[in-house]
Write a protein that holds these residues in place. Structure first.
Motif, PDB file in Angstrom:
ATOM      1  N   ALA A  49       0.760  -1.115   0.019  1.00  0.00           N
ATOM      2  CA  ALA A  49       0.138  -0.152  -0.058  1.00  0.00           C
ATOM      3  C   ALA A  49       0.886   1.238  -0.037  1.00  0.00           C
ATOM      4  CB  ALA A  49      -0.904   0.062   1.207  1.00  0.00           C
ATOM      5  N   HIS A 162      -1.662   2.241   6.561  1.00  0.00           N
ATOM      6  CA  HIS A 162      -2.167   0.743   6.965  1.00  0.00           C
ATOM      7  C   HIS A 162      -3.314   0.862   7.754  1.00  0.00           C
ATOM      8  CE1 HIS A 162       1.957  -1.137   5.958  1.00  0.00           C
ATOM      9  NE2 HIS A 162       1.389  -0.632   4.551  1.00  0.00           N
ATOM     10  N   ARG A 375       4.345  -7.965   2.448  1.00  0.00           N
ATOM     11  CA  ARG A 375       3.727  -6.824   2.399  1.00  0.00           C
ATOM     12  C   ARG A 375       2.503  -6.593   3.012  1.00  0.00           C
ATOM     13  NH1 ARG A 375       6.305  -3.932  -2.269  1.00  0.00           N
ATOM     14  NH2 ARG A 375       5.328  -2.230  -1.134  1.00  0.00           N
ATOM     15  N   SER A 376       1.906  -5.385   3.093  1.00  0.00           N
ATOM     16  CA  SER A 376       0.441  -5.180   3.714  1.00  0.00           C
ATOM     17  C   SER A 376      -0.570  -5.930   3.089  1.00  0.00           C
ATOM     18  CB  SER A 376       0.513  -3.544   3.653  1.00  0.00           C
ATOM     19  OG  SER A 376       0.397  -2.959   2.735  1.00  0.00           O
ATOM     20  N   LYS A 397      10.468  -9.627   8.744  1.00  0.00           N
ATOM     21  CA  LYS A 397       9.314  -8.527   9.325  1.00  0.00           C
ATOM     22  C   LYS A 397       7.890  -8.995   8.711  1.00  0.00           C
ATOM     23  CE  LYS A 397       8.289  -4.264   7.704  1.00  0.00           C
ATOM     24  NZ  LYS A 397       8.400  -2.825   7.533  1.00  0.00           N
TER      25      LYS A 397
HETATM   26  C1  LIG Z   1       5.484  -3.426   4.642  1.00  0.00           C
HETATM   27  C2  LIG Z   1       5.391  -2.409   4.291  1.00  0.00           C
HETATM   28  O1  LIG Z   1       4.248  -1.884   3.711  1.00  0.00           O
HETATM   29  P1  LIG Z   1       3.845  -1.929   2.125  1.00  0.00           P
HETATM   30  O2  LIG Z   1       3.516  -3.377   1.745  1.00  0.00           O
HETATM   31  O3  LIG Z   1       2.193  -1.299   2.300  1.00  0.00           O
HETATM   32  O4  LIG Z   1       4.740  -1.153   1.388  1.00  0.00           O
HETATM   33  C3  LIG Z   1       6.512  -1.477   4.357  1.00  0.00           C
HETATM   34  O5  LIG Z   1       6.293  -0.344   4.162  1.00  0.00           O
HETATM   35  O6  LIG Z   1       7.652  -1.857   4.889  1.00  0.00           O
END
Ligand SMILES: C=C(OP(=O)(O)O)C(=O)O
Ligand SMILES: [Mg+2]
Length: 428
Positions: A49, A162, A375-376, A397
């Motif tokens: 996102a 998020h 990813r989110s 993560k």
């Molecule tokens: C996991 C994340 O979010 P996104 O997948 O929305 O980039 C991030 O920014 O580290």
């Protein structure tokens, strides 16, 4: 003569991710030359996102169905152009497969086929190869030296894009630093997560969760969040800093106003210059056991990152996510400029397994930490867990210790831990 396991079919389909948006799943079937046995493996593709400006392109079909977010065009690329190109190849030739896909796309950012098409095929080929050889995926990817489990960074408070709360920074994570094994770390994180819920609830705060499973209360500042995290750690019977440290993803590119060259915090109702951002981080490191700051500044602010590195680089990990986008060219630039000391690795930012593994190798050679990341918008897949062990990455993560698409990754690591004889974390 080398072993031949021929790709005999590739089939892509549209599935849903954890946000209810369409994404890609790919089945690769290969046949062993000697026995004629057919093996099929499935992998899927996540979606961000707060995506970085320099990420490889995630294609969408723009049709009215799914409000334009459908991926039928991407499915078509997989089932026709990529399938035709790869049929007959040896599924064990991962580098060759990925090079063919890159050449077929012919662009720097995979805008032709879509990085969601290329990644789905690339990962499913690797999975199929591992299955055909009857090997655990982490062992196939990493070989005999794959031995180290990543320490989890668990995102327990969600903000930014998020969550629909007032918190401007995107992620606040807990890192169980005193745990000597992954399973112990996961348990400690889950215990703190539950105490955090209790504390928020006692204070009349919402305990609904954001995209990555962390709570999304209407807190405003990083100080407020870290005070809650400190209390939750203590309530769970641990010592902040000694047992559990903190990490954050500022996702500063989302807050950056290019015209005014400032960072805007709508929830806090303040505006900060790059220098003020760095001062805020200094304050947070002084006050709390904060060991890692991701995307502390905008994705194009190379000079700002250099300043950040000079001022606090010896005290915390400075992690480039939007800054590096798992792209070796950008990571090399960061190493040359001495602009960070860690890289967030998201396989779909670059679009093939080989390129992601090259990026990890580059950052390890330079003495940078790697953090393998979800990813989110996620799927139930757990490829990144095997990848993290394969490359002996320091951290993973994967959001909160809650919600199936997040725990899929953590639970896969529990299974891997049982298979490794030397599953203890390396001494920090
Ligand atoms: C996991 C994340 O979010 P996104 O997948 O929305 O980039 C991030 O920014 O580290
Ligand atoms: Mg990030």
């Amino acid at each position: 003569m080398s072993l031949m396991i021929q790709i005999v079919d590739i089939h892509g389909r549209e599935i849903l991710d954890s946000r209810g948006n369409p994404t890609i799943e790919v089945e690769v079937t290969a046949q062993t030359e000697t026995t004629g046995k057919k093996i099929t493996a499935i992998e899927s593709v996540p979606s961000g996102a707060s995506t970085g400006k320099f990420e490889a392109v995630e294609l969408r079909d723009g049709n009215p169905r799914y409000f334009g977010l459908g991926v039928l065009n991407v499915v078509d690329h997989i089932n026709n152009r990529i399938r035709k190109e790869l049929l007959g190849m040896n599924v064990l030739d991962q580098v060759k497969i990925d090079r063919r896909i890159i050449e077929l796309d012919g662009t720097d950012n995979k805008e032709n086929l879509g990085a969601n098409a290329t990644l789905g095929v690339s990962l499913a080929c690797a999975s199929c190869a591992a299955k055909a050889l009857d090997m655990p995926l982490f062992r196939y990817l990493g070989g005999t030296n794959a031995k180290r489990l990543p320490r989890p960074m668990m995102n327990v408070i969600n903000g930014g894009v998020h969550a629909a709360n007032l918190l401007d920074f995107q992620e606040f994570m807990i890192v169980p630093v005193s745990a000597s094994t992954f399973s112990e770390a996961l348990r400690m994180g889950a215990e703190v997560y539950h105490y955090l819920k209790l504390l928020l609830h006692e204070d009349g705060m919402l305990t609904a969760v954001g995209d990555e499973g962390g709570f999304a209360p209407d807190l405003h500042t990083a100080d407020e969040v870290f005070r809650y995290l400190t209390k939750a750690v203590e309530k769970a019977g641990y010592k902040p800093g000694e047992d559990i440290a903190f990490a954050m993803d500022a996702a500063a590119s989302e807050l950056y106003d290019e015209e005014r060259d400032v960072y805007i915090f709508p929830g806090e109702e303040v505006i900060r210059s790059a220098d003020e951002m760095i001062s805020l981080y200094e304050h947070l490191i002084d006050e709390y056991p904060l060991i890692s700051i991701e995307d502390g500044l905008n994705e194009e602010a190379w000079e700002g990152w250099q300043k950040l590195k000079q001022r606090i680089g010896d005290r915390v990990m400075l992690v480039g996510d939007d800054l590096f986008v798992t792209n070796s060219k950008r990571i090399r630039c960061g190493i040359e400029l001495d602009a960070a000391n860690a890289v967030l690795v998201k396989v779909n930012q670059i679009g093939t397994l080989t390129e992601a593994m090259d990026a990890i190798e580059l950052c390890h050679r330079a003495g940078y930490q790697s953090i393998i990341s979800h990813r989110s918008g996620e799927t139930e897949g757990s490829f990144i867990s095997d990848l993290a062990v394969a490359v002996n990455s320091g951290y993973i993560k994967s959001g909160a210790p809650c919600r199936g698409e997040r725990t899929a990754k953590y639970n896969e690591l529990l299974r891997i831990e049982e298979q490794l004889t030397l599953a203890k974390f390396e001494k920090r």
